[in-house]
Design a protein around this motif. Structure first.
Motif, PDB file in Angstrom:
ATOM      1  N   ILE A 342       0.465 -36.082 -24.224  1.00 39.49           N
ATOM      2  CA  ILE A 342      -0.319 -35.047 -24.909  1.00 39.49           C
ATOM      3  C   ILE A 342      -0.110 -33.694 -24.232  1.00 39.49           C
ATOM      4  O   ILE A 342       0.025 -32.660 -24.899  1.00 39.49           O
ATOM      5  CB  ILE A 342      -1.811 -35.423 -24.935  1.00 39.49           C
ATOM      6  N   ASP A 343      -0.065 -33.702 -22.911  1.00 40.40           N
ATOM      7  CA  ASP A 343       0.138 -32.456 -22.164  1.00 40.40           C
ATOM      8  C   ASP A 343       1.468 -31.803 -22.543  1.00 40.40           C
ATOM      9  O   ASP A 343       1.541 -30.584 -22.756  1.00 40.40           O
ATOM     10  CB  ASP A 343       0.100 -32.753 -20.665  1.00 40.40           C
ATOM     11  N   ARG A 344       2.507 -32.606 -22.643  1.00 42.51           N
ATOM     12  CA  ARG A 344       3.825 -32.051 -23.038  1.00 42.51           C
ATOM     13  C   ARG A 344       3.783 -31.523 -24.466  1.00 42.51           C
ATOM     14  O   ARG A 344       4.370 -30.476 -24.770  1.00 42.51           O
ATOM     15  CB  ARG A 344       4.898 -33.128 -22.908  1.00 42.51           C
ATOM     16  N   ALA A 345       3.093 -32.249 -25.340  1.00 39.19           N
ATOM     17  CA  ALA A 345       3.002 -31.810 -26.737  1.00 39.19           C
ATOM     18  C   ALA A 345       2.297 -30.462 -26.837  1.00 39.19           C
ATOM     19  O   ALA A 345       2.705 -29.579 -27.610  1.00 39.19           O
ATOM     20  CB  ALA A 345       2.274 -32.861 -27.568  1.00 39.19           C
ATOM     21  N   ILE A 346       1.239 -30.299 -26.055  1.00 39.00           N
ATOM     22  CA  ILE A 346       0.541 -29.004 -26.029  1.00 39.00           C
ATOM     23  C   ILE A 346       1.471 -27.914 -25.537  1.00 39.00           C
ATOM     24  O   ILE A 346       1.514 -26.802 -26.095  1.00 39.00           O
ATOM     25  CB  ILE A 346      -0.715 -29.091 -25.136  1.00 39.00           C
ATOM     26  N   GLN A 347       2.241 -28.194 -24.503  1.00 39.81           N
ATOM     27  CA  GLN A 347       3.152 -27.203 -23.946  1.00 39.81           C
ATOM     28  C   GLN A 347       4.190 -26.757 -24.978  1.00 39.81           C
ATOM     29  O   GLN A 347       4.504 -25.577 -25.085  1.00 39.81           O
ATOM     30  CB  GLN A 347       3.857 -27.784 -22.709  1.00 39.81           C
ATOM     31  N   VAL A 348       4.691 -27.700 -25.740  1.00 35.97           N
ATOM     32  CA  VAL A 348       5.683 -27.374 -26.770  1.00 35.97           C
ATOM     33  C   VAL A 348       5.052 -26.548 -27.888  1.00 35.97           C
ATOM     34  O   VAL A 348       5.696 -25.679 -28.479  1.00 35.97           O
ATOM     35  CB  VAL A 348       6.326 -28.662 -27.329  1.00 35.97           C
ATOM     36  N   HIS A 349       3.779 -26.767 -28.154  1.00 36.57           N
ATOM     37  CA  HIS A 349       3.093 -25.995 -29.195  1.00 36.57           C
ATOM     38  C   HIS A 349       2.682 -24.612 -28.707  1.00 36.57           C
ATOM     39  O   HIS A 349       2.328 -23.744 -29.527  1.00 36.57           O
ATOM     40  CB  HIS A 349       1.848 -26.748 -29.692  1.00 36.57           C
ATOM     41  N   GLY A 350       2.666 -24.401 -27.394  1.00 41.02           N
ATOM     42  CA  GLY A 350       2.250 -23.105 -26.870  1.00 41.02           C
ATOM     43  C   GLY A 350       0.783 -22.843 -27.153  1.00 41.02           C
ATOM     44  O   GLY A 350      -0.056 -23.745 -27.076  1.00 41.02           O
ATOM     45  N   ALA A 351       0.470 -21.603 -27.516  1.00 42.68           N
ATOM     46  CA  ALA A 351      -0.927 -21.222 -27.749  1.00 42.68           C
ATOM     47  C   ALA A 351      -1.573 -22.070 -28.843  1.00 42.68           C
ATOM     48  O   ALA A 351      -2.764 -22.407 -28.764  1.00 42.68           O
ATOM     49  CB  ALA A 351      -1.004 -19.740 -28.122  1.00 42.68           C
ATOM     50  N   LEU A 352      -0.799 -22.451 -29.849  1.00 38.51           N
ATOM     51  CA  LEU A 352      -1.326 -23.271 -30.928  1.00 38.51           C
ATOM     52  C   LEU A 352      -1.894 -24.597 -30.398  1.00 38.51           C
ATOM     53  O   LEU A 352      -2.874 -25.125 -30.918  1.00 38.51           O
ATOM     54  CB  LEU A 352      -0.227 -23.551 -31.962  1.00 38.51           C
ATOM     55  N   GLY A 353      -1.300 -25.111 -29.338  1.00 42.32           N
ATOM     56  CA  GLY A 353      -1.683 -26.414 -28.808  1.00 42.32           C
ATOM     57  C   GLY A 353      -3.076 -26.474 -28.228  1.00 42.32           C
ATOM     58  O   GLY A 353      -3.663 -27.562 -28.134  1.00 42.32           O
ATOM     59  N   VAL A 354      -3.614 -25.339 -27.814  1.00 38.79           N
ATOM     60  CA  VAL A 354      -4.955 -25.342 -27.224  1.00 38.79           C
ATOM     61  C   VAL A 354      -6.019 -24.910 -28.225  1.00 38.79           C
ATOM     62  O   VAL A 354      -7.183 -24.721 -27.860  1.00 38.79           O
ATOM     63  CB  VAL A 354      -5.023 -24.448 -25.963  1.00 38.79           C
ATOM     64  N   THR A 355      -5.640 -24.772 -29.483  1.00 41.16           N
ATOM     65  CA  THR A 355      -6.608 -24.455 -30.534  1.00 41.16           C
ATOM     66  C   THR A 355      -7.008 -25.718 -31.271  1.00 41.16           C
ATOM     67  O   THR A 355      -6.369 -26.767 -31.141  1.00 41.16           O
ATOM     68  CB  THR A 355      -6.010 -23.472 -31.558  1.00 41.16           C
ATOM     69  N   ALA A 356      -8.054 -25.614 -32.072  1.00 39.65           N
ATOM     70  CA  ALA A 356      -8.493 -26.742 -32.891  1.00 39.65           C
ATOM     71  C   ALA A 356      -7.700 -26.833 -34.190  1.00 39.65           C
ATOM     72  O   ALA A 356      -8.023 -27.657 -35.055  1.00 39.65           O
ATOM     73  CB  ALA A 356      -9.986 -26.614 -33.191  1.00 39.65           C
ATOM     74  N   ASP A 357      -6.648 -26.021 -34.321  1.00 39.44           N
ATOM     75  CA  ASP A 357      -5.802 -26.086 -35.516  1.00 39.44           C
ATOM     76  C   ASP A 357      -4.923 -27.334 -35.518  1.00 39.44           C
ATOM     77  O   ASP A 357      -4.360 -27.701 -36.552  1.00 39.44           O
ATOM     78  CB  ASP A 357      -4.921 -24.835 -35.615  1.00 39.44           C
ATOM     79  N   THR A 358      -4.759 -27.960 -34.370  1.00 40.94           N
ATOM     80  CA  THR A 358      -4.091 -29.253 -34.279  1.00 40.94           C
ATOM     81  C   THR A 358      -5.066 -30.212 -33.572  1.00 40.94           C
ATOM     82  O   THR A 358      -6.003 -29.753 -32.903  1.00 40.94           O
ATOM     83  CB  THR A 358      -2.783 -29.193 -33.476  1.00 40.94           C
ATOM     84  N   PRO A 359      -4.848 -31.519 -33.648  1.00 43.05           N
ATOM     85  CA  PRO A 359      -5.745 -32.450 -32.955  1.00 43.05           C
ATOM     86  C   PRO A 359      -5.476 -32.534 -31.456  1.00 43.05           C
ATOM     87  O   PRO A 359      -6.193 -33.242 -30.746  1.00 43.05           O
ATOM     88  CB  PRO A 359      -5.441 -33.787 -33.639  1.00 43.05           C
ATOM     89  N   LEU A 360      -4.487 -31.810 -30.953  1.00 42.00           N
ATOM     90  CA  LEU A 360      -4.051 -31.989 -29.570  1.00 42.00           C
ATOM     91  C   LEU A 360      -5.110 -31.622 -28.541  1.00 42.00           C
ATOM     92  O   LEU A 360      -5.258 -32.302 -27.518  1.00 42.00           O
ATOM     93  CB  LEU A 360      -2.766 -31.195 -29.316  1.00 42.00           C
TER      94      LEU A 360
END
Length: 403
Positions: A342-360
């Motif tokens: 999950i941590d790597r997936a967030i990193q690949v998503h960048g800023a989007l990864g720490v928003t509620a716009d994805t389930p990450l």
């Protein structure tokens, strides 16, 4: 088919059920999971409709025994199903798998009257359970330190307790409470018992839903019981058997978690791969960059390793073998894999990864809990080492195939 393939082969029937569950989750559950997770009236209604559909489609409570209303799947077969269910937390409730631990416990130790009142309605989705184990003032990993007490006064148990992380107590019909009933017993592991306490009993108080990682959506409740009285028939199992019962609940529970973590990891992996193939930066797609390729390769390798470890633990359970070391290993390793993917997936998503716009971001919060609940990593690691060293003390060696 080689030996390994035979060992972990998935039958056409299980694959058919797996595909059916996957479609149900992807098409019916994931589109409404945020509505369900809010816990409001609309979400509760949506969940009831999904539960009815799951029963109609024959995919309800697949991992529980048929005699109590489940699907009767073997542990090993259920790994392939539960990893798909794990893709969405809401899917656990939609498909009736959230009661697996309490269902197993009540089925093993409950009286017929207890089963009629609590178990069968619970498995059918009519009521929800909760369990009161952890206390705020003592280490949850050492149940011999428990401070909650209960004593018999005539035909009633009188209970005084302070618990927290009694997950789901705010929506549960009952709490199975772990408390000391045999304070003078020399063996510390035989002092506690399990008692079923309806949540509407006078003296049962939900102090608060504990905020965790900035949220209260998990329903991790702090509760207090002050001179709560319940009939002596609410004792689950025998007096002083609480530790044994808790382990019978937690053992399968740990592997249920590991199954679902595979689904969470796979969903994060899917999101990461899609993002890498569609995000352009610094002259090329992210998927063309070696660092991102390593993220993907490492994640795929770790997920598959965790899957095989989980399958091996499930295989041993089905065969009636001692799977404690396997469960401890996968509990520790599976939690790490879950977090890292999950941590790597967030990193690949960048800023989007720490928003509620994805389930990450929600998945990441939940992943951090995984290293603590049902026994912290440190306790399981110590158990693994002790059991392996015991072999060498007996002038034997550890054989992973036969341990």
């Amino acid at each position: 088919m080689n030996e390994i393939e035979q060992k972990y082969a998935i039958s056409p029937y299980v694959m058919e059920i797996r595909d059916k569950v996957r479609r149900f989750i992807d098409e019916k559950v994931i589109p409404v999971e945020t509505v369900i997770e809010k816990g409001e009236q609309d979400g509760r209604q949506v969940l009831k409709e999904l539960q009815a559909k799951a029963k109609e489609e024959g995919i309800w409570a697949l991992g529980l025994p048929k005699e109590i209303g489940g699907g009767g799947m073997k542990f090993m077969d259920y790994v392939y199903i539960n990893e798909v269910i794990g893709r969405s937390e809401a899917a656990m409730f939609a498909l009736g798998t959230h009661t697996a631990q309490d269902g197993t416990m009540l089925n093993l130790f409950g009286t017929e009257e207890q089963k009629k009142r609590w178990l069968y309605p619970m498995v059918n989705g009519e009521i929800n359970p909760s369990v009161g184990l952890t206390e705020p003032n003592v280490a949850g990993s050492d149940p011999t330190l428990i401070q909650s007490t209960a004593y018999l006064d005539g035909d009633e148990w009188v209970i005084n307790a302070h618990k927290w992380f009694t997950t789901g107590a705010n929506r549960a019909a009952f709490t199975t409470l772990f408390c000391v009933t045999e304070p003078d017993e020399p063996n510390r592991h035989k002092r506690a018992s399990m008692i079923i306490v309806p949540t509407n009993t006078p003296g049962y108080e939900i102090v608060r839903v504990v905020p965790t990682m900035g949220h209260t959506s998990g329903g991790h409740c702090e509760i207090r019981l002050t001179n709560v009285r319940v009939p002596k028939e609410n004792l689950l199992g025998a007096r002083g058997e609480g530790f044994v019962i808790a382990q019978k609940r937690l053992g399968p529970g740990r592997i249920y978690h590991c199954m679902r973590w595979l689904g969470q990891s796979q969903r994060a992996f899917d999101l990461m791969c899609h993002r890498a193939l569609n995000r352009y930066a610094h002259g090329s797609l992210l998927s063309e960059k070696q660092m991102i390729q390593k993220f993907i390769a490492d994640s795929a390798t770790e997920i598959q390793s965790a899957r095989l470890m989980t399958l091996e633990a499930a295989r041993k359970i089905d065969r009636g073998e001692d799977a404690r070391i396997d469960i401890a290993m996968i509990k520790v390793y599976g939690a790490k894999v879950l977090h890292d993917v999950i941590d790597r997936a967030i990193q690949v998503h960048g800023a989007l990864g720490v928003t509620a716009d994805t389930p990450l971001e929600k998945m990441y919060r939940e992943a951090r809990y995984a290293r603590i609940y049902d026994g912290p990593d440190e306790a399981h690691t110590a158990t693994i080492a002790r059991r392996i060293l015991r072999k060498y003390q007996q002038e034997e060696s550890w054989d992973p195939a036969n341990f």
